[in-house]
Design a protein around this motif. Sequence first.
Motif, short mmCIF file in Angstrom:
data_model
loop_
_atom_site.label_atom_id
_atom_site.label_comp_id
_atom_site.label_asym_id
_atom_site.label_seq_id
_atom_site.Cartn_x
_atom_site.Cartn_y
_atom_site.Cartn_z
N GLY A 36 33.25 26.99 71.59
CA GLY A 36 33.87 28.13 70.92
C GLY A 36 34.42 27.77 69.55
O GLY A 36 34.30 28.54 68.60
N SER A 60 31.53 27.50 67.26
CA SER A 60 31.03 28.84 66.97
C SER A 60 31.88 29.48 65.88
O SER A 60 31.35 30.05 64.92
N SER A 111 31.33 27.76 62.51
CA SER A 111 30.00 28.02 61.96
C SER A 111 29.76 29.50 61.70
O SER A 111 28.75 29.87 61.12
N THR A 163 27.30 33.53 66.53
CA THR A 163 27.63 34.02 67.86
C THR A 163 27.60 32.89 68.88
O THR A 163 26.97 31.85 68.66
N SER A 164 28.24 33.11 70.01
CA SER A 164 28.25 32.09 71.06
C SER A 164 26.84 31.84 71.58
O SER A 164 26.50 30.70 71.92
N ILE A 174 25.17 29.59 69.02
CA ILE A 174 25.70 28.22 69.04
C ILE A 174 25.16 27.48 70.25
O ILE A 174 24.85 26.28 70.18
N THR A 175 24.97 28.17 71.38
CA THR A 175 24.42 27.54 72.58
C THR A 175 23.01 27.02 72.30
O THR A 175 22.68 25.88 72.64
#
Length: 179
Positions: A76, A79, A82, A85-86, A89-90
């Motif tokens: 988080g 995220s 940067s 969105t999560s 980022i995943t």
Amino acid sequence: MEHSEDHVDHVLRQWRAERPDIDPSPMGVIGRISRAAQTLSKRNRAVFARHELQPWEFDILATLRRSGPPYQMTAGGLSGASMVTSGAITNRIDHLVSRDLVTRETDPDNRRSVLITLTDAGRDLIDQAVTDHVNGEARSLAALSPTEQDQLAALLRKLLLSHGDAPAGAQAGAAPSRR
């Protein structure tokens, strides 16, 4: 020093001829910021490519590196740093894990949180890339004296602050140190 015209001067002259009823001078500032950003972004991508990095990879690795030991943040926190969105980022973390540049583990202190840690290989890579990046940025600013660079930085900071730009938090998302 002789005054040379840039592309934006040409555009402004055209607007002044075609629309003498408006003052296009704000276009001069914004147009130059935009063109400078495009030029600098292209140069940055070339530096990153020499290290086999995409700009987003550089961003995540650099965010972890500058967070300090243990070079670890929550997913988080990454995220937020940067501004993606999560879900995005995943996917990005999955890619960096597959390259052995970061590790991912469940936070033992908070099972709902995932910790992303820079590996030794990731740290070596970002250290090399950031050195080249900073050297390239210095070359990009070589036309300006140190005083002019400071003035430009101060003016751009003032402009950005007037538009609400501020740090998300000094250590937002940083994992506690485990010494």
